[in-house]
Scaffold this motif. Structure first.
Motif, PDB file in Angstrom:
ATOM      1  N   TRP A 148       0.816  -1.205   0.000  1.00 49.87           N
ATOM      2  CA  TRP A 148       0.000   0.000   0.000  1.00 49.87           C
ATOM      3  C   TRP A 148       0.856   1.264   0.000  1.00 49.87           C
ATOM      4  CZ3 TRP A 148      -4.942   0.348  -1.207  1.00 49.87           C
ATOM      5  CH2 TRP A 148      -5.749  -0.790  -1.099  1.00 49.87           C
ATOM      6  N   GLY A 149       2.034   1.204   0.610  1.00 45.23           N
ATOM      7  CA  GLY A 149       2.922   2.367   0.592  1.00 45.23           C
ATOM      8  C   GLY A 149       3.380   2.685  -0.824  1.00 45.23           C
ATOM      9  N   LEU A 150       3.785   1.648  -1.578  1.00 45.18           N
ATOM     10  CA  LEU A 150       4.184   1.858  -2.974  1.00 45.18           C
ATOM     11  C   LEU A 150       2.996   2.337  -3.801  1.00 45.18           C
ATOM     12  CD1 LEU A 150       6.476  -1.252  -3.606  1.00 45.18           C
ATOM     13  CD2 LEU A 150       7.177   1.123  -3.206  1.00 45.18           C
ATOM     14  N   ALA A 151       1.799   1.822  -3.480  1.00 42.17           N
ATOM     15  CA  ALA A 151       0.594   2.263  -4.196  1.00 42.17           C
ATOM     16  C   ALA A 151       0.345   3.751  -3.961  1.00 42.17           C
ATOM     17  CB  ALA A 151      -0.608   1.444  -3.745  1.00 42.17           C
ATOM     18  N   ILE A 152       0.590   4.212  -2.723  1.00 43.05           N
ATOM     19  CA  ILE A 152       0.433   5.636  -2.413  1.00 43.05           C
ATOM     20  C   ILE A 152       1.441   6.463  -3.206  1.00 43.05           C
ATOM     21  CG2 ILE A 152       0.732   7.368  -0.591  1.00 43.05           C
ATOM     22  CD1 ILE A 152      -0.418   5.304   1.373  1.00 43.05           C
ATOM     23  N   ILE A 153       2.686   5.977  -3.296  1.00 42.73           N
ATOM     24  CA  ILE A 153       3.713   6.696  -4.052  1.00 42.73           C
ATOM     25  C   ILE A 153       3.332   6.788  -5.529  1.00 42.73           C
ATOM     26  CG2 ILE A 153       6.100   6.582  -4.855  1.00 42.73           C
ATOM     27  CD1 ILE A 153       6.844   5.400  -2.140  1.00 42.73           C
ATOM     28  N   LEU A 154       2.887   5.674  -6.102  1.00 45.76           N
ATOM     29  CA  LEU A 154       2.495   5.676  -7.515  1.00 45.76           C
ATOM     30  C   LEU A 154       1.281   6.568  -7.754  1.00 45.76           C
ATOM     31  CD1 LEU A 154       2.943   1.896  -8.432  1.00 45.76           C
ATOM     32  CD2 LEU A 154       4.403   3.825  -9.098  1.00 45.76           C
ATOM     33  N   THR A 155       0.337   6.560  -6.800  1.00 42.27           N
ATOM     34  CA  THR A 155      -0.825   7.442  -6.916  1.00 42.27           C
ATOM     35  C   THR A 155      -0.382   8.899  -6.911  1.00 42.27           C
ATOM     36  OG1 THR A 155      -2.275   5.847  -5.816  1.00 42.27           O
ATOM     37  CG2 THR A 155      -2.990   8.147  -5.822  1.00 42.27           C
ATOM     38  N   THR A 156       0.585   9.225  -6.058  1.00 42.18           N
ATOM     39  CA  THR A 156       1.105  10.589  -5.987  1.00 42.18           C
ATOM     40  C   THR A 156       1.742  10.988  -7.312  1.00 42.18           C
ATOM     41  OG1 THR A 156       1.609  10.149  -3.660  1.00 42.18           O
ATOM     42  CG2 THR A 156       2.516  12.160  -4.620  1.00 42.18           C
ATOM     43  N   VAL A 157       2.518  10.079  -7.885  1.00 38.77           N
ATOM     44  CA  VAL A 157       3.155  10.360  -9.176  1.00 38.77           C
ATOM     45  C   VAL A 157       2.108  10.648 -10.245  1.00 38.77           C
ATOM     46  CG1 VAL A 157       4.568   9.390 -11.023  1.00 38.77           C
ATOM     47  CG2 VAL A 157       5.220   9.019  -8.633  1.00 38.77           C
ATOM     48  N   ILE A 158       1.058   9.829 -10.274  1.00 33.77           N
ATOM     49  CA  ILE A 158       0.000  10.014 -11.279  1.00 33.77           C
ATOM     50  C   ILE A 158      -0.727  11.342 -11.073  1.00 33.77           C
ATOM     51  CG2 ILE A 158      -2.226   9.123 -12.069  1.00 33.77           C
ATOM     52  CD1 ILE A 158      -1.141   6.295 -11.496  1.00 33.77           C
ATOM     53  N   VAL A 159      -1.060  11.643  -9.809  1.00 32.11           N
ATOM     54  CA  VAL A 159      -1.757  12.894  -9.505  1.00 32.11           C
ATOM     55  C   VAL A 159      -0.897  14.094  -9.897  1.00 32.11           C
ATOM     56  CG1 VAL A 159      -2.608  14.363  -7.636  1.00 32.11           C
ATOM     57  CG2 VAL A 159      -3.210  11.937  -7.696  1.00 32.11           C
ATOM     58  N   LYS A 160       0.375  14.062  -9.544  1.00 33.94           N
ATOM     59  CA  LYS A 160       1.264  15.193  -9.852  1.00 33.94           C
ATOM     60  C   LYS A 160       1.472  15.336 -11.357  1.00 33.94           C
ATOM     61  CE  LYS A 160       3.004  17.558  -7.434  1.00 33.94           C
ATOM     62  NZ  LYS A 160       2.529  18.849  -6.882  1.00 33.94           N
ATOM     63  N   ALA A 161       1.484  14.215 -12.074  1.00 30.85           N
ATOM     64  CA  ALA A 161       1.626  14.287 -13.531  1.00 30.85           C
ATOM     65  C   ALA A 161       0.393  14.943 -14.154  1.00 30.85           C
ATOM     66  CB  ALA A 161       1.836  12.891 -14.100  1.00 30.85           C
ATOM     67  N   LEU A 162      -0.791  14.576 -13.642  1.00 33.11           N
ATOM     68  CA  LEU A 162      -2.027  15.162 -14.161  1.00 33.11           C
ATOM     69  C   LEU A 162      -2.121  16.644 -13.833  1.00 33.11           C
ATOM     70  CD1 LEU A 162      -4.580  12.326 -13.274  1.00 33.11           C
ATOM     71  CD2 LEU A 162      -3.661  12.901 -15.533  1.00 33.11           C
ATOM     72  N   LEU A 163      -1.560  17.036 -12.691  1.00 30.92           N
ATOM     73  CA  LEU A 163      -1.631  18.430 -12.260  1.00 30.92           C
ATOM     74  C   LEU A 163      -0.452  19.266 -12.730  1.00 30.92           C
ATOM     75  CD1 LEU A 163      -2.903  18.006  -8.570  1.00 30.92           C
ATOM     76  CD2 LEU A 163      -4.230  18.685 -10.576  1.00 30.92           C
ATOM     77  N   PHE A 164       0.447  18.673 -13.492  1.00 27.60           N
ATOM     78  CA  PHE A 164       1.646  19.410 -13.903  1.00 27.60           C
ATOM     79  C   PHE A 164       1.327  20.711 -14.639  1.00 27.60           C
ATOM     80  CE2 PHE A 164       5.096  20.307 -16.958  1.00 27.60           C
ATOM     81  CZ  PHE A 164       6.111  20.591 -16.051  1.00 27.60           C
ATOM     82  N   PRO A 165       0.352  20.736 -15.565  1.00 31.43           N
ATOM     83  CA  PRO A 165       0.034  22.026 -16.209  1.00 31.43           C
ATOM     84  C   PRO A 165      -0.341  23.101 -15.195  1.00 31.43           C
ATOM     85  CG  PRO A 165      -0.977  20.221 -17.417  1.00 31.43           C
ATOM     86  CD  PRO A 165      -0.444  19.631 -16.148  1.00 31.43           C
ATOM     87  N   LEU A 166      -1.091  22.739 -14.146  1.00 34.46           N
ATOM     88  CA  LEU A 166      -1.446  23.709 -13.106  1.00 34.46           C
ATOM     89  C   LEU A 166      -0.211  24.133 -12.314  1.00 34.46           C
ATOM     90  CD1 LEU A 166      -4.779  22.233 -11.682  1.00 34.46           C
ATOM     91  CD2 LEU A 166      -4.508  24.254 -13.117  1.00 34.46           C
ATOM     92  N   THR A 167       0.645  23.160 -12.019  1.00 34.69           N
ATOM     93  CA  THR A 167       1.868  23.473 -11.281  1.00 34.69           C
ATOM     94  C   THR A 167       2.750  24.431 -12.075  1.00 34.69           C
ATOM     95  OG1 THR A 167       1.809  21.289 -10.237  1.00 34.69           O
ATOM     96  CG2 THR A 167       3.894  22.480 -10.163  1.00 34.69           C
ATOM     97  N   LYS A 168       2.873  24.168 -13.355  1.00 32.89           N
ATOM     98  CA  LYS A 168       3.677  25.042 -14.205  1.00 32.89           C
ATOM     99  C   LYS A 168       3.098  26.450 -14.244  1.00 32.89           C
ATOM    100  CE  LYS A 168       5.670  25.431 -18.826  1.00 32.89           C
ATOM    101  NZ  LYS A 168       5.802  24.786 -20.173  1.00 32.89           N
ATOM    102  N   ALA A 169       1.773  26.539 -14.395  1.00 26.86           N
ATOM    103  CA  ALA A 169       1.128  27.862 -14.416  1.00 26.86           C
ATOM    104  C   ALA A 169       1.345  28.583 -13.088  1.00 26.86           C
ATOM    105  CB  ALA A 169      -0.366  27.700 -14.690  1.00 26.86           C
ATOM    106  N   GLN A 170       1.341  27.840 -11.995  1.00 23.07           N
ATOM    107  CA  GLN A 170       1.526  28.428 -10.671  1.00 23.07           C
ATOM    108  C   GLN A 170       2.898  29.090 -10.549  1.00 23.07           C
ATOM    109  OE1 GLN A 170       1.218  25.590  -7.488  1.00 23.07           O
ATOM    110  NE2 GLN A 170       2.027  26.993  -5.957  1.00 23.07           N
ATOM    111  N   TYR A 171       3.946  28.356 -10.899  1.00 24.46           N
ATOM    112  CA  TYR A 171       5.300  28.873 -10.705  1.00 24.46           C
ATOM    113  C   TYR A 171       5.690  29.899 -11.756  1.00 24.46           C
ATOM    114  CZ  TYR A 171       5.770  25.588  -6.952  1.00 24.46           C
ATOM    115  OH  TYR A 171       5.583  24.927  -5.760  1.00 24.46           O
ATOM    116  N   VAL A 172       5.146  29.794 -12.948  1.00 23.17           N
ATOM    117  CA  VAL A 172       5.361  30.838 -13.954  1.00 23.17           C
ATOM    118  C   VAL A 172       4.735  32.140 -13.474  1.00 23.17           C
ATOM    119  CG1 VAL A 172       4.757  31.616 -16.277  1.00 23.17           C
ATOM    120  CG2 VAL A 172       5.601  29.288 -15.930  1.00 23.17           C
ATOM    121  N   SER A 173       3.523  32.045 -12.928  1.00 27.32           N
ATOM    122  CA  SER A 173       2.840  33.234 -12.412  1.00 27.32           C
ATOM    123  C   SER A 173       3.622  33.849 -11.250  1.00 27.32           C
ATOM    124  CB  SER A 173       1.424  32.873 -11.964  1.00 27.32           C
ATOM    125  OG  SER A 173       0.779  33.991 -11.406  1.00 27.32           O
ATOM    126  N   MET A 174       4.130  33.003 -10.351  1.00 22.28           N
ATOM    127  CA  MET A 174       4.891  33.508  -9.215  1.00 22.28           C
ATOM    128  C   MET A 174       6.179  34.186  -9.673  1.00 22.28           C
ATOM    129  SD  MET A 174       4.311  30.319  -6.556  1.00 22.28           S
ATOM    130  CE  MET A 174       5.332  31.001  -5.263  1.00 22.28           C
TER     131      MET A 174
END
Length: 530
Positions: free
Chosen positions: A338-364
Motif C-alpha cells: 500500500w505504501g508503494l501504491a500511495i507513491i504511484l498514486t502521488t506520481v500520477i496525480v502530480k503528472a495530471l496536475l503538472f500544467p497547473l503546477t507550471k502555471a503556478q510557478y510561472v505566475s509567481m
C-alpha cells in the motif's frame, strides 16, 4: 469438513420453556398487526445476561458464538484482523460482558411470537460446535411451543463471507392461523467505543438507510433525543466503529419498520421489524433476513445490499475519494504494497496536475519580476487606494499576469489532499498495512516522526527554491514559519498521508527545477536574492 453429532440437545440447566427473566427481555420490541407499532420503554434495567449454553461456529473469516437462549449472536471475532498490530489475538466485534454489551438479536414477536415480555425461547440444538473453512455451515436451533407449533431458527455461514443468513422456519401444527413478526436489532453499550481525535476523527454510533435517505449517521445523542420510526421497502440498520460494521439487512421490497431507542441511557438499540406473517393451519412458512458482521470492505458490502458500502464515509468529497481509492486499490494489486501504491498514486496525480503546477510557478516568477514596478506605484500613489488599485490592474493587464495564478493551482490541489486524507483514514485495507522499515501501519502516525520531519524539510527546500511573489516582510515571515507549522500538524497524521505529502513535495521540487530552467532560458530570472 463440518463437525457432525447425532441427536438433539437441550441447553444445559435450562428447560425448553421460555425464560421469564423480564430484565433480559425489556429490550424486545412489541408485536402488532400494525407495522407502525411503537417500541415500548421499560423502567427495568437492561443487563448483560451470560449465556448458559452457546453454540460455537468457526469459518475461515468468522468465529461466532450463538446464545441458545433467544438465538442471539453474542460474540464475533474477525479472524483476518488482529486486535492490535502484530497481535495473535483477533479483533472482537460483538461481545456480551458485564461492562460492554454489543450483540445482534433477532426473534419472532406478535400474537404468536415466541419472543416477548414473558421471555425468550430456550432453543434445542444439535451440536455445540461447527467448523469449516471450505463448506457452508448450517446451524439449526429448534423450539416447540406449548400449542405444538415448531419454530426452527437456522443460521447459515458461507466461506469467505461476513454475511450470516438467518431464517425462521415456522411449522403450524395447530388448528388456527398463526400471526408473527420477525425483528432483528443491534444492542450496544453507548460508552463502549471511541470517536477518535480532532486530528483523526472517526465515527462511533449507529446508521441506517431507507427509501428516502441512502445513508444517515445516527449518533447515540440523537438517538436519545429522537427515536427512529420509519417504514421502508429498502434499507438496513447498523452500528459503526471506524473500520468495522454490523448491520441487519431485512428482506427488501416489503414494508419494514426501522426503529430505535436507548435503554436507561446506557444501551443503544436500533432494529427492523417485518410486517405480520400469517401461517395457515397445517402449513409452514420461511422468514429470511441477513446480518453483516465484518470490516468496511466496500466490495463485500456492495454485494449484500445497496448503500451499505456508504458506511465507508468519505464525507462531502466522496465523489473524488472513491476514484482515488479505486486507483490505490488497482495499484496495490500490482505492487502488493500500500505504501508503494500511495507513491504511484502521488506520481500520477502530480503528472495530471503538472500544467497547473507550471502555471503556478510561472505566475509567481512573473509576479516577482513586477516587484520593482509595484514598489514604484506604491511610492507614487501613497495612500490613495483607489488610484493604486487601478494602476495595479492596468499593470497586470499590460504584463499579462494573473495575480491569483500562484494561489489558484494550490487551492485546486487541496480537495485531492482532503479526499486522500479520508481514504487513508476510512479504508480498512490500510489498517495494519506495512510500508518499509519502521512504518508498519500506514493508517497511524509515524512512531518516530521521521516522515513528518522529512516532509517539513522538503517544504523548507521548496520555499528556498520558489520565487517570492511579495515584498511584504510580514507575509515573508509567515511563509518562513509554514514548514514548521505543517511539520507540527503532520506529527499526528496517518503515516500514509504524510508519505503522500512528502513524495508530492519531492516531485514538486523536481518539477520546479525543470520549470525554472525553461524560464531562465527565456530570460526570466526566478532566483531569489538572499
Amino acid at each position: 469438513m463440518v463437525e457432525t453429532a447425532p441427536g438433539t440437545k437441550a441447553p444445559e440447566n435450562v428447560t425448553s420453556t421460555q425464560s421469564s427473566n423480564n430484565a433480559e427481555n425489556s429490550d424486545v420490541p412489541s408485536g402488532s398487526s400494525a407495522v407502525s407499532a411503537d417500541v415500548p420503554e421499560s423502567d427495568q434495567p437492561v443487563v448483560a445476561q451470560r449465556a448458559e449454553t452457546t453454540v460455537h461456529v468457526r469459518t475461515d473469516v468468522l468465529d461466532v458464538e450463538i446464545d441458545t437462549r433467544g438465538g442471539d449472536v453474542v460474540s464475533t471475532h474477525l479472524l483476518k484482523f488482529a486486535k492490535t498490530q502484530g497481535s495473535e489475538e483477533r479483533f472482537q466485534l460483538l461481545q456480551n460482558s458485564s461492562n460492554n454489551v454489543y450483540v445482534a438479536q433477532s426473534g419472532l414477536i406478535g400474537p404468536d411470537g415466541i419472543d416477548g415480555k414473558d421471555g425468550r425461547p430456550s432453543y434445542n440444538y444439535e451440536q455445540e460446535s461447527y467448523e469449516s473453512t471450505s463448506e457452508v455451515i448450517e446451524v439449526p436451533l429448534t423450539y416447540t411451543a406449548e400449542n405444538g407449533a415448531v419454530y426452527r431458527k437456522v443460521f447459515t455461514f458461507t466461506p469467505g463471507k461476513y454475511t450470516v443468513d438467518v431464517r425462521y422456519e415456522v411449522e403450524n401444527n395447530t388448528s388456527k392461523t398463526l400471526e408473527t413478526q420477525f425483528y432483528g436489532q443491534l444492542k450496544r453499550s453507548v460508552h463502549s467505543g471511541e470517536s477518535g481525535s480532532m486530528i483523526m476523527p472517526t465515527y462511533f454510533g449507529a446508521a441506517y438507510s431507507y427509501d428516502e435517505d441512502k445513508f444517515e449517521k445516527y449518533d447515540f445523542d440523537s438517538m436519545q433525543d429522537k427515536k427512529l420510526n420509519v417504514t421502508s421497502q429498502t434499507g438496513w440498520v447498523g452500528m459503526l466503529e471506524h473500520y468495522f460494521v454490523s448491520a441487519w439487512v431485512p428482506k427488501q421490497g416489503q414494508q419494514n419498520r426501522l426503529y430505535s431507542r436507548v435503554a436507561n441511557g446506557s444501551q443503544a438499540i436500533i432494529g427492523v421489524i417485518y410486517p405480520m406473517t400469517d401461517i395457515q393451519p397445517g402449513s409452514s412458512k420461511t422468514i429470511e433476513s441477513q446480518v453483516f458482521l465484518g470490516p468496511k470492505d466496500q466490495d463485500a458490502m456492495a454485494e449484500v445490499v445497496e448503500y451499505l458500502d456508504l458506511t465507508v464515509d468519505y464525507g462531502f468529497l466522496w465523489w473524488l475519494a472513491q476514484p482515488i481509492f479505486k486507483l490505490l486499490q488497482f495499484l496495490q494489486s500490482i505492487v502488493i504494497n500500500w505504501g508503494l501504491a500511495i507513491i504511484l498514486t502521488t506520481v500520477i496525480v502530480k503528472a495530471l496536475l503538472f500544467p497547473l503546477t507550471k502555471a503556478q510557478y510561472v505566475s509567481m516568477a512573473k509576479m516577482r519580476m513586477l516587484q520593482p514596478k509595484m514598489t514604484a506605484l506604491r511610492e507614487r500613489y501613497g495612500d490613495d487606494r483607489q488610484k493604486m488599485s487601478g494602476a495595479m490592474m492596468k499593470l497586470y493587464k499590460e504584463e499579462k499576469v494573473n495575480p491569483l495564478g500562484g494561489c489558484l493551482p494550490m487551492l485546486l490541489q487541496l480537495p485531492i489532499f482532503l479526499a486522500l486524507y479520508w481514504v487513508l483514514l476510512e479504508s480498512v485495507e490500510l489498517r495494519h498495512s506495512a510500508f518499509v522499515f519502521w512504518i508498519q501501519d500506514l493508517s497511524t502516525k509515524d512512531p518516530y516522526y521521521i516522515l513528518p520531519i522529512l516532509m517539513g524539510a522538503s517544504m523548507f527546500l521548496m520555499q528556498r527554491l520558489q520565487p517570492t511573489p511579495t515584498a511584504d516582510p510580514m507575509q515573508q515571515k509567515l511563509f518562513q514559519y509554514m514548514p514548521v507549522i505543517f511539520t507540527v500538524f503532520f506529527l499526528w497524521f496517518p503515516s500514509g498521508l504524510v508519505l503522500y505529502w512528502l513524495v508530492s513535495n519531492l516531485i514538486t521540487i523536481a518539477q520546479m527545477l525543470i520549470i525554472y530552467r525553461g524560464l531562465e532560458k527565456k530570460g526570466i530570472n526566478v532566483r531569489n536574492k538572499k
